[in-house]
Design an enzyme around this catalytic site. Structure first.
Site, short mmCIF file in Angstrom:
data_model
loop_
_atom_site.label_atom_id
_atom_site.label_comp_id
_atom_site.label_asym_id
_atom_site.label_seq_id
_atom_site.Cartn_x
_atom_site.Cartn_y
_atom_site.Cartn_z
N GLU A 29 0.83 -1.20 0.00
CA GLU A 29 0.00 0.00 0.00
C GLU A 29 0.86 1.26 0.00
OE1 GLU A 29 -2.15 -0.65 3.62
OE2 GLU A 29 -2.89 -2.56 2.86
N GLU A 61 -4.63 -6.93 2.69
CA GLU A 61 -3.39 -7.60 3.08
C GLU A 61 -3.39 -9.11 2.79
OE1 GLU A 61 -4.88 -5.27 4.81
OE2 GLU A 61 -3.34 -3.72 5.09
N PHE A 84 3.02 -2.51 8.39
CA PHE A 84 3.29 -2.70 9.82
C PHE A 84 3.14 -4.17 10.23
CE2 PHE A 84 1.68 1.76 9.66
CZ PHE A 84 2.89 2.38 9.97
N PHE A 87 -0.03 -6.04 11.30
CA PHE A 87 -0.97 -6.69 10.38
C PHE A 87 -0.61 -8.15 10.11
CE2 PHE A 87 -1.00 -2.13 8.58
CZ PHE A 87 -1.75 -1.69 9.66
N HIS A 133 6.92 -10.84 16.19
CA HIS A 133 7.74 -11.71 15.34
C HIS A 133 7.82 -13.14 15.88
CE1 HIS A 133 10.99 -10.98 18.28
NE2 HIS A 133 11.47 -12.12 17.84
C1 LIG Z 1 -5.39 -3.45 7.81
C2 LIG Z 1 -4.70 -2.15 7.69
N1 LIG Z 1 -3.93 -1.91 6.61
C3 LIG Z 1 -3.27 -0.75 6.50
C4 LIG Z 1 -3.38 0.21 7.45
C5 LIG Z 1 -2.58 1.49 7.36
N2 LIG Z 1 -3.48 2.62 7.10
C6 LIG Z 1 -3.84 3.48 8.07
S1 LIG Z 1 -4.93 4.62 7.53
C7 LIG Z 1 -4.92 3.97 5.98
C8 LIG Z 1 -5.79 4.54 4.92
C9 LIG Z 1 -7.20 4.16 5.12
O1 LIG Z 1 -7.97 4.67 4.09
P1 LIG Z 1 -9.51 4.87 4.25
O2 LIG Z 1 -10.15 3.65 4.75
O3 LIG Z 1 -10.01 5.40 2.95
O4 LIG Z 1 -9.65 5.96 5.38
P2 LIG Z 1 -9.09 7.46 5.41
O5 LIG Z 1 -7.74 7.41 6.01
O6 LIG Z 1 -9.09 7.99 4.03
O7 LIG Z 1 -10.05 8.17 6.28
C10 LIG Z 1 -4.05 2.89 5.90
C11 LIG Z 1 -3.79 2.14 4.68
C12 LIG Z 1 -4.19 -0.07 8.56
N3 LIG Z 1 -4.32 0.81 9.57
N4 LIG Z 1 -4.84 -1.24 8.65
#
Ligand SMILES: Cc1ncc(C[n+]2csc(CCOP(=O)(O)OP(=O)(O)O)c2C)c(N)n1
Lengths: 325, 316
Positions: A29, A61, A84, A87, A133
């Site tokens: 991502e 993921e 991270f 996950f 880990h």
């Molecule tokens: C399972 C998971 N994958 C990746 C992340 C890292 N992460 C934190 S915020 C985010 C973006 C999330 O996008 P969205 O659902 O559109 O919400 P927004 O931040 O735009 O409000 C990501 C990828 C996470 N917290 N959880």
């Protein structure tokens, strides 16, 4: 030679391997134009993006790690940026249970040459700190790497990419941007399963990985003033583990302290302890000590977090205890 | 849909509170995930729930959900600072995880997605109990790509559970535009595949959000099953405060700023004669003062002592 941070050295290793082998690609991502959270992939898009070898994925993921396994079965050498370690639970089936079993169950016909990399650890980034880990040590067929400095990160990442097995590569956020160190230009592959003595000493062996190596070294400096000569052994990879290096050191010092960022119960430190108890019991001159967080989730307030995570004083105290026993 | 002036003013107040909180927290926390421009979705969704309803908010807007359900502002802000006076005494952050005593389900790790399953499970419990409460699950467009999201929607529909799924679609996930992360044209289009109604609405129109969510809630309370609402808005701010990487065209951001949901709603309220500009200004001031006072108190509150670590408190 260049002076690089852990992050820069890791990305340099990936870029060099991508130049060397067209089958290597990376996905995850926000790793493309954005460069990855905390710059985990900075510059890769500019160099390899046009070839389609730097792939931004949806937040899926289980599937993109599974897709890494599937591509690896086809002979590709995927690197998957999980962002991270927190996950891990979302992907452990695809990566570990299936990915780790394929070579064995297919009687050697299937190989899964892939790397999953993930950031973790208590550090400046207040969140996503969990160190899980140790879970992976109980899954057959996967390797686990946890470097403690930029040069090791580079050499170990190269070895991980060239390895024909699923390798989990841990990138500690407390080390990630924490200063530059000399990193060699050459291939500099560090074979997985080779521990490194970061400080030689005669009185007690402290075994550690990642941030705990740094803290063990700080503890060793303080203990020098007390006349205690500490050897700090950096495992560098948990699987395979350099059992010989551990045993050789402990047989010489007769004392063992293991420092680990994963919670004490079920933590990878226990693997070192068991090894020594089984193989070098007669050489021990004192009981073994473990230094690890208590079995609670990482607390939020910085003061609680400090109490939670062992620091150099906790390691030094454990060493003193072992010396006094 | 009929609505009284009190509802309109309550909705405005919750939007104004969200904006004031956003500004105040951005000043002290570089990791704060701001929600400027998304206030209509969160206020519209989180206002008007019953105490027995269960809410799993999107992390961005979780504080608004807690406020909407009556949580104490000072305690919430203390939670942001990890203070001993917070709802969990400093063990965990309040910005992504609201107090469960208000029937809130937060992120208990950093992983997005699992709360959709917990909301589905809450709806299952509601159904087993024969209650007419509902579960409201809110998530981002990025989160809509998680398997948890798809599986929760399918299971909620298959078991005819009282869940209302709302996508707080700010059209981006960190750096990934929804057009890259979400395969269909609209998140709402996916509803067909799960066998539930899908509604694509203007997420900057608080009344459209509120009405549609309330309609879906009524359906769920009747026992007719889940709905999916795609509330399309825009993340005017960065992913978090100190995230200054910005690859979106400035004109695009400006276009959405010009559709600021609070400004739009103010205009509506004044045009409809619900309230005049002066009284709106008073609400704004009152809300800002409330936030400032709560923040000052929270900052002055004590840090947790070592006992809060609670080594013997992991198990129930
Ligand atoms: C399972 C998971 N994958 C990746 C992340 C890292 N992460 C934190 S915020 C985010 C973006 C999330 O996008 P969205 O659902 O559109 O919400 P927004 O931040 O735009 O409000 C990501 C990828 C996470 N917290 N959880």
């Amino acid at each position: 030679m260049a002076r690089q941070t852990f992050q820069q050295a890791t990305v340099a290793a990936i870029a060099e391997e991508m130049r060397r082998d067209p089958d290597v690609f990376i996905m995850g991502e926000d790793i493309g134009k954005f460069g990855g959270p905390l710059h985990s992939c900075l510059g890769l898009w500019e160099e390899f993006g046009a070839e389609g070898r730097v792939i931004d994925t949806p937040i899926s993921e289980g599937t993109f790690v599974g897709a890494g396994v599937g591509a690896a079965m086809q002979g590709k050498r995927p690197i998957v940026d999980l962002m991270f370690l927190e996950f891990l639970g979302l992907v452990v089936h695809q990566f570990g249970l299936d990915g780790g079993a394929m070579h064995y169950y297919s009687d050697g016909k299937v190989k899964v040459p892939m790397v999953v990399r993930a950031k973790y650890g208590v550090g400046p980034f207040h969140g996503h700190a969990y160190d899980f880990h140790s879970w992976l040590l109980n899954v057959p067929g996967v390797k686990v790497v946890a470097p403690s400095n930029p040069a090791d990160a580079k050499g170990l990442m190269k070895a991980a990419i060239r390895d024909d097995n699923p390798v989990f590569f841990l990138e500690h956020m407390g080390l990630y941007h924490a200063g530059r160190e000399e990193v060699g230009d050459g291939d500099g592959v560090i074979p997985l399963g080779q521990a490194d003595i970061k400080r030689a000493g005669n009185d007690v062996t402290v075994v550690a990985t990642a941030l705990m190596v740094k803290r063990a070294l700080a503890a060793a400096e303080r203990l020098r003033n007390d006349g205690i000569d500490v050897e700090v052994l950096d495992l560098r990879s948990l699987v395979p583990m350099d059992e010989q290096a551990v045993l050789t050191s402990v047989r010489r010092t007769g004392r063992l302290v293991v420092a680990c960022e994963a919670i004490k119960r079920g933590g990878s430190a226990n693997e070192v302890v068991s090894l020594v108890a089984e193989e070098a019991f007669a050489d021990l001159r004192a009981p073994i000590a473990r230094v690890a967080p208590p079995s609670v989730p990482v607390p939020y307030h910085r003061e609680l977090e400090k109490l939670y995570l062992p620091d150099h004083d906790d390691i030094a105290d454990a060493v003193r205890r072992v010396m006094a026993a | 849909m009929p609505r009284d002036n009190q509802t309109l003013l309550d909705l405005y107040r919750l939007m104004a509170l969200t904006r004031a909180l956003d500004g105040a927290i951005a000043e002290i926390d570089g990791h704060w995930h701001g929600l400027e421009g998304e206030e209509a979705v969160v206020a519209g969704a989180y206002h008007g729930l019953r105490p027995g309803d269960v809410v799993a908010p999107h992390y961005r807007g979780s504080l608004t959900a807690a406020c909407g359900r009556g949580a104490d502002l000072r305690k919430l802000l203390a939670g942001l600072l990890g203070k001993a006076t917070s709802y969990n005494r400093g063990r965990y952050r309040s910005d992504v995880c609201g107090p469960p005593e208000f029937n809130l389900i937060g992120l208990y790790s950093g992983a997005l997605g699992p709360p959709l399953a917990y909301a589905t499970g809450a709806a299952l419990a509601i159904k087993l109990d024969g209650r007419d409460d509902v579960a409201l699950a809110v998530f981002g467009d990025g989160t809509s790509s998680r398997g948890d999201c798809h599986e929760a929607m399918n299971m909620a529909s298959a078991l005819c559970l009282p869940v209302v799924f709302v996508c707080q679609n700010n059209q981006i996930a960190i750096s990934t535009p929804a057009s890259d992360g979400v395969a269909p044209r609209s998140v709402a289009d996916r509803a067909v595949g799960y066998g539930m109604p899908g509604h694509e609405i203007d997420g900057n129109d608080v009344l459209a959000v509120h009405d549609t969510v309330q309609m879906a809630i009524a359906r769920a309370r009747r026992g007719d099953g889940p709905s999916l609402i795609d509330a399309v808005t825009y993340r005017v701010a960065g992913h978090f405060v100190s995230d200054t990487v910005e690859d979106r065209p400035p004109e695009e951001i400006e276009r959405w700023r010009a559709r600021d949901p609070i400004a739009l709603f103010r205009r509506y309220l004044v045009e409809q004669g619900v309230i005049d500009d002066g009284d709106l200004g008073e609400i704004d001031q009152a809300v800002s003062a409330e936030v400032a006072a709560a923040m000052a108190q929270a900052k002055a509150d004590p840090d947790p002592g070592p006992d809060v670590l609670g080594l013997d408190r992991v198990f129930a």
